[in-house]
Design an enzyme around this catalytic site. Structure first.
Site, PDB file in Angstrom:
ATOM      1  N   HIS A  42      11.808  -8.819  -0.083  1.00  0.00           N
ATOM      2  CA  HIS A  42      11.440  -7.197  -0.162  1.00  0.00           C
ATOM      3  C   HIS A  42      12.793  -6.671   0.251  1.00  0.00           C
ATOM      4  O   HIS A  42      13.573  -6.987   0.976  1.00  0.00           O
ATOM      5  CB  HIS A  42      10.413  -7.057   0.896  1.00  0.00           C
ATOM      6  N   ASP A  46       0.814  -1.170  -0.084  1.00  0.00           N
ATOM      7  CA  ASP A  46      -0.110   0.051  -0.112  1.00  0.00           C
ATOM      8  C   ASP A  46       0.817   1.197   0.002  1.00  0.00           C
ATOM      9  O   ASP A  46       2.070   1.014   0.143  1.00  0.00           O
ATOM     10  CB  ASP A  46      -0.932   0.019   1.234  1.00  0.00           C
ATOM     11  N   TYR A  85       2.946   4.877   0.876  1.00  0.00           N
ATOM     12  CA  TYR A  85       3.380   5.499   2.169  1.00  0.00           C
ATOM     13  C   TYR A  85       2.427   6.176   2.674  1.00  0.00           C
ATOM     14  O   TYR A  85       1.660   6.845   2.116  1.00  0.00           O
ATOM     15  CB  TYR A  85       4.635   6.143   1.528  1.00  0.00           C
ATOM     16  N   PHE A  99       6.740   2.360  -4.332  1.00  0.00           N
ATOM     17  CA  PHE A  99       8.166   2.773  -3.920  1.00  0.00           C
ATOM     18  C   PHE A  99       8.617   3.973  -4.147  1.00  0.00           C
ATOM     19  O   PHE A  99       9.650   4.413  -3.718  1.00  0.00           O
ATOM     20  CB  PHE A  99       8.959   1.698  -4.592  1.00  0.00           C
TER      21      PHE A  99
END
Length: 218
Positions: free
Chosen positions: A180, A59, A61, A72
């Site tokens: 990740h 989701d 920031y 990102f």
């Protein structure tokens, strides 16, 4: 094919009225990211027929001046998030180029769909818009890319992204998996995974122009 056609097909299959009403109330009563006009920016910057690579995030920031609709990526004057810093470290190690801007619009324009699986979030509350309907929508988007395109590279970092693997036809597309880039997991195999050169090698083998991952000098 265009995103508008894909979106029409998705909304004809699923009723998103409950999600729409929830978001109307959220934007009216809370601070929600990204701004309404940026919710679909990933699709605005990367037309369907230009998608070469899909990078899946979770989701947006949830801090001020960060989210702007690309997974990102943060707005130009924002502080570099830790996951993105690690992505850039791996980029430097992988193909030897440095990036300083935390803004990934150039990747999006290169054909990299930076897709979060949930497209909105309440300020300061990670995953606050989980299970309101976004996952249904973005699952359909992933399936549409898999069905209607070929030779797309799907980069799946971390378990939540890798749980979407079943939506992708591996006989037509290439999947790159790694932990990740978060500081919590980057040292478990993200560093050294070489996703950028892997993606470009696959595209080049198929006669597709590779991604310019390095920061463009204006």
């Amino acid at each position: 094919m265009e995103w508008s056609t894909i979106f029409h097909d998705i909304t004809s299959k699923h009723d998103f009225q409950k999600m729409h009403d929830f978001l109307e109330n959220e934007y009216a009563t809370n601070v929600i990211y990204p701004a309404r006009e940026n919710i679909y920016q990933a699709f605005d910057l990367t037309p369907f027929d230009q998608v070469k690579v899909v990078i899946l995030g979770q989701d947006p920031y949830h801090g001020p001046n960060q989210a702007h609709g690309l997974a990102f990526s943060v707005q130009p004057n924002a502080k570099m998030p830790p996951s993105l810093r690690n992505m850039y470290q791996e980029l430097a190690d992988d193909i030897g180029c440095q990036r300083t801007s935390p803004h990934l619009q150039d990747w999006a324009r290169e054909g990299v769909l930076l897709l979060n699986t949930v497209l909105t979030v309440r300020q300061g509350q990670a995953h606050s818009h989980r299970d309101i309907g976004w996952e249904t929508f973005t699952n359909e988007v992933i399936q549409a890319i898999s069905t209607h395109k070929s030779d797309v590279v799907f980069i799946l970092w971390g378990r939540p992204a890798q749980q979407k693997e079943h939506l992708i036809d591996r006989t037509k597309h290439h999947i790159i998996k790694a932990p990740h880039p978060s500081p919590l997991s980057a040292y478990r195999g993200f560093f050294g995974s070489k996703p950028y050169s892997q993606a470009n090698a696959y595209l080049t083998e198929r006669g597709i122009e590779p991604i310019q991952w390095c920061e463009r000098k204006e």
